[in-house]
Design an enzyme around this catalytic site. Sequence first.
Site, PDB file in Angstrom:
ATOM      1  N   ILE A 181       0.839  -1.194   0.000  1.00 57.11           N
ATOM      2  CA  ILE A 181       0.000   0.000   0.000  1.00 57.11           C
ATOM      3  C   ILE A 181       0.875   1.246   0.000  1.00 57.11           C
ATOM      4  O   ILE A 181       2.062   1.185   0.316  1.00 57.11           O
ATOM      5  CB  ILE A 181      -0.964   0.043   1.205  1.00 57.11           C
ATOM      6  CG1 ILE A 181      -0.196   0.139   2.520  1.00 57.11           C
ATOM      7  CG2 ILE A 181      -1.890  -1.143   1.202  1.00 57.11           C
ATOM      8  CD1 ILE A 181      -1.039   0.588   3.681  1.00 57.11           C
ATOM      9  N   CYS A 182       0.274   2.347  -0.305  1.00 50.99           N
ATOM     10  CA  CYS A 182       0.939   3.648  -0.290  1.00 50.99           C
ATOM     11  C   CYS A 182       1.484   3.920   1.120  1.00 50.99           C
ATOM     12  O   CYS A 182       0.751   3.825   2.104  1.00 50.99           O
ATOM     13  CB  CYS A 182      -0.073   4.712  -0.704  1.00 50.99           C
ATOM     14  SG  CYS A 182       0.583   6.369  -0.744  1.00 50.99           S
TER      15      CYS A 182
END
Length: 160
Positions: free
Chosen positions: A85-86
């Site tokens: 994920i970011c």
Amino acid sequence: MIPRIGKEFNDISKTPIPNVTVTLPDKSSMAVWHCIIDGPVGTPYAGGKFVLQLDFSDNYPFKSPKIKFLTKIYHPNIRQENGEICDQLIKDQWKPTMTARSVVNTLVKLIENPDLESPIEQELSLIHISEPTRLGMISYAVFCLKKKKKKKKTQTNKIT
């Protein structure tokens, strides 16, 4: 780390997060969790089930858990090649007072409302803006293909 993460796992088990199932893939270790998130209703991901891994082994709670989607999901804030994920979402905002429950809730909210301001998958961000249902169809198609392959593999193993 183990007493705290054990307490947090027990807390989530006793008071589950809606539409989320949390399991231990290795019953002898509390350090790695699998979370199964039901695709939120009213989103392109509705009807899907998304498995992600939370790894608390690296100095938790002083460092955020490592998070990785194990199920392929076409989402602007999740890297396609490895399910990461970011970083801005969890790692950059991490404080030792945060809990596993807050991490899982954040991930559910991420699926419901992608951050289109800072996507790590630019093309998916543009698709999400112009054709949001297309992402859900792609994710569902991948889910069905994996399920079909798994079923075929199980049938092959029974024959031999």
